[in-house]
Scaffold this active site. Structure first.
Site, PDB file in Angstrom:
ATOM      1  N   HIS A 260      36.175  52.926  39.792  1.00 33.38           N
ATOM      2  CA  HIS A 260      36.701  52.592  38.463  1.00 33.38           C
ATOM      3  C   HIS A 260      36.880  51.090  38.330  1.00 33.38           C
ATOM      4  CE1 HIS A 260      41.103  51.741  38.992  1.00 33.38           C
ATOM      5  NE2 HIS A 260      41.041  52.587  40.010  1.00 33.38           N
ATOM      6  N   ASP A 272      43.084  47.392  43.179  1.00 34.09           N
ATOM      7  CA  ASP A 272      42.952  48.655  42.443  1.00 34.09           C
ATOM      8  C   ASP A 272      42.407  48.403  41.038  1.00 34.09           C
ATOM      9  OD1 ASP A 272      43.178  51.256  41.560  1.00 34.09           O
ATOM     10  OD2 ASP A 272      45.331  51.145  41.220  1.00 34.09           O
ATOM     11  N   GLU A 305      40.131  55.032  34.068  1.00 31.81           N
ATOM     12  CA  GLU A 305      40.606  55.833  35.192  1.00 31.81           C
ATOM     13  C   GLU A 305      42.124  55.836  35.218  1.00 31.81           C
ATOM     14  OE1 GLU A 305      41.972  56.494  39.430  1.00 31.81           O
ATOM     15  OE2 GLU A 305      42.326  54.832  38.049  1.00 31.81           O
ATOM     16  N   ASP A 334      37.703  53.842  45.722  1.00 31.60           N
ATOM     17  CA  ASP A 334      38.850  53.436  44.910  1.00 31.60           C
ATOM     18  C   ASP A 334      39.887  52.816  45.833  1.00 31.60           C
ATOM     19  OD1 ASP A 334      40.898  53.138  43.116  1.00 31.60           O
ATOM     20  OD2 ASP A 334      40.950  55.219  42.457  1.00 31.60           O
ATOM     21  N   HIS A 434      49.725  48.864  41.276  1.00 36.02           N
ATOM     22  CA  HIS A 434      50.088  48.982  39.862  1.00 36.02           C
ATOM     23  C   HIS A 434      51.141  47.957  39.439  1.00 36.02           C
ATOM     24  CE1 HIS A 434      48.473  53.334  39.026  1.00 36.02           C
ATOM     25  NE2 HIS A 434      47.557  52.494  39.485  1.00 36.02           N
TER      26      HIS A 434
END
Length: 514
Positions: A260, A272, A305, A334, A434
């Site tokens: 992604h 990420d 994603e 990923d 994140h």
């Protein structure tokens, strides 16, 4: 492949000799370049793509989230690189309902509790909702069956549920059907719980996620007052995937590999999943658009994603059954450069016995091949459950064999893993997962290069043959087998032994399985 016995000693001997000769001739025969593609992958070249993605994020509000300028610029960067290399490139558009969280708050017994709303959680009324806390007893399938609520009255409460076995969406749906007005799901492993309900249509009640430690503490507070405040909204977003395919190789036995390309809105997403995208992009560029391969290779860079695997799911669902059948296997990459890196390969055979079970037929072989490729780079891997958190999900759902590599997210590295792999025990594999700190400065470049080399090696291996995964041989193997069968048929005719012809597969080295 198997050999079937033939009654004539002369024919059996001839068949065995012929098969042995074919094995010797075929074993090294491959249309792919003889040099291992992994040896041609440079960590510096992969890192250059990460530099580009970081600069794109810096110039576009600090992120590369789908539907935002940073993602569109990332799509252009990847698509232009592939087009310049001669690939057949498309950027199919799709739209979806993007989730935006404007406010989150959670307090129990008047004390603030650290957590977050699960993506696609419905909003509470303005100002939040207040209700007593109920605690669902943990069992092997916590909150996954209506019978789990027998003996526990959750009507009008915010119910605490342990993570595990079924999806977050199922947990909150079943809780809602039992009468709960909200849900708190706590992790079953160390680390933060970053989850999604997957689809706005599946979202029933406001749902928060908390750590294992927080959840275990809350489990002793049944009846305490909960205040949950989730202010969220949905907006229609139009965005794109990038799909590129070699111009050579069989189009009915395609090797597909994906990563992604989008980040979360909170940061640039360089690990990420800039790392997976960069490793895959460099593999494509080194392989080339018209390599001497038996099977076409299709590279995919997925959008949205982070909004629930939207881009990959819509792509797979857009294919007819025959088009899905053309995909021999799917490889997913990923996060392959986590700063406190672990080394994981998806557990295709479910040998670990954890979670979702094995992948579709052929996934076990993919795991073995990935483990072997990492071992060639001096790394011992561990298994990773197909937990549904990345883009392999829809491929598995339609029966396509899958596998991939992963260096860890919010999970915690154990002392045993630190002793084996280095890094710091008791800390997350990626403490910036994140978050704004997922930048170029926080990538393990040793892990990045090791994984990128393995990506390239395995892609090249399957471009030559997918026989170990789905039984499809190379053209060269099939041609030589057919030639041998024809020669032996002629021999039987010449020696007048028609009584030994027991069927099309009784005298060859195996059926033509293509």
């Amino acid at each position: 492949m198997s050999l079937r016995t033939i009654t004539s000693g002369r024919v059996t001997t001839a068949v065995l000799a012929s098969c042995a000769a074919i094995a010797v001739a075929v074993a090294p025969a491959s249309a792919a370049p003889s040099r291992d593609l992994g040896d041609r992958i440079s960590g510096n070249a992969v890192n250059r793509h990460l530099v580009a993605l970081q600069r794109i994020a810096d110039q576009n509000g600090g992120n590369r989230a789908s539907g935002r300028p940073g993602y569109e610029a990332s799509v252009d960067y990847v698509a232009n690189k592939l087009r310049s290399a001669g690939f057949d490139v498309t950027t199919p558009k799709f739209e979806y309902q993007a989730y935006y969280l404007d406010k989150f708050g959670l307090a129990v017994a008047g004390q603030p509790v650290e957590g977050d709303a699960l993506e696609y959680s419905p909003a509470t009324p303005q100002g939040g909702l207040t209700a007593p806390l109920s605690v669902l007893p943990a069992d092997p399938t916590p909150g996954c069956e209506a019978t789990d609520y027998q003996g526990t009255d959750v009507s009008g409460t915010v119910v605490l549920i342990q993570r595990g076995t079924c999806s977050f969406a199922d947990k909150q749906r079943i809780a809602a059907e039992a009468g709960a007005v909200g849900a708190i799901i706590y992790n079953n492993v160390d680390g933060a719980l970053n989850g999604t309900l997957g689809d706005p249509a599946d979202a029933r009640i406001p749902t928060a996620g908390v750590t294992k430690q927080v959840g275990e503490a809350l489990a002793g507070q049944a009846g305490a007052e909960v205040h949950l405040d989730v202010q969220s909204r949905l907006e229609t977003v139009k965005t794109r995937n990038v799909v590129a395919q070699t111009r050579t190789g069989r189009a009915d036995n395609v090797v597909m590999a994906g990563a992604h390309l989008d980040s979360v809105p909170e940061g640039p997403g360089i690990n990420d999943n800039g790392t997976g995208s960069a490793g895959l992009l460099e593999t494509a560029l080194r392989l080339g658009s018209s390599p001497k391969v038996n099977n076409a290779v299709r590279f995919a860079f997925w959008g949205a994603e982070e909004s629930g695997l939207v881009g990959s799911t819509k792509y797979v669902q857009s294919l007819s059954f025959e088009q899905q059948l053309d995909i021999a296997l799917y490889l997913n990459f990923d996060m392959i450069g986590s700063p406190n890196a672990g080394y994981f390969a998806y557990d295709g055979d479910n040998s670990d016995g954890v979670g979702a079970g094995p992948g579709p037929q052929g996934s076990a072989q993919i795991e073995r091949d990935l483990v072997e490729a990492m071992a060639a780079n001096g790394v011992q891997t561990e298994g990773k459950d197909f937990d549904g958190r990345s883009d392999y999900g829809e491929f598995i759902a339609v029966g396509i064999p899958a596998g991939g590599l992963f260096t860890g997210a919010e999970g915690i590295k154990t002392p045993e893993q630190a002793a084996k792999w280095g890094g710091e025990a008791g800390k997350a594999y990626d403490p910036n997962y994140h978050m704004p700190g997922d930048t170029l400065a926080n990538v393990d470049r040793v892990a990045l290069e090791r994984n990128a080399k393995a990506v390239a090696s395995v892609v090249q291996h399957y471009a030559a043959s997918t026989e170990g995964v789905n039984g499809v041989q190379t053209r060269a193997q099939r041609a030589q087998l057919r030639s041998a069968e024809g020669a032996m048929t002629a021999q039987r005719v010449a020696t007048a032994e028609p009584e030994h012809a027991h069927g099309a597969d009784a005298h060859g080295c195996g059926r033509d399985r293509a």
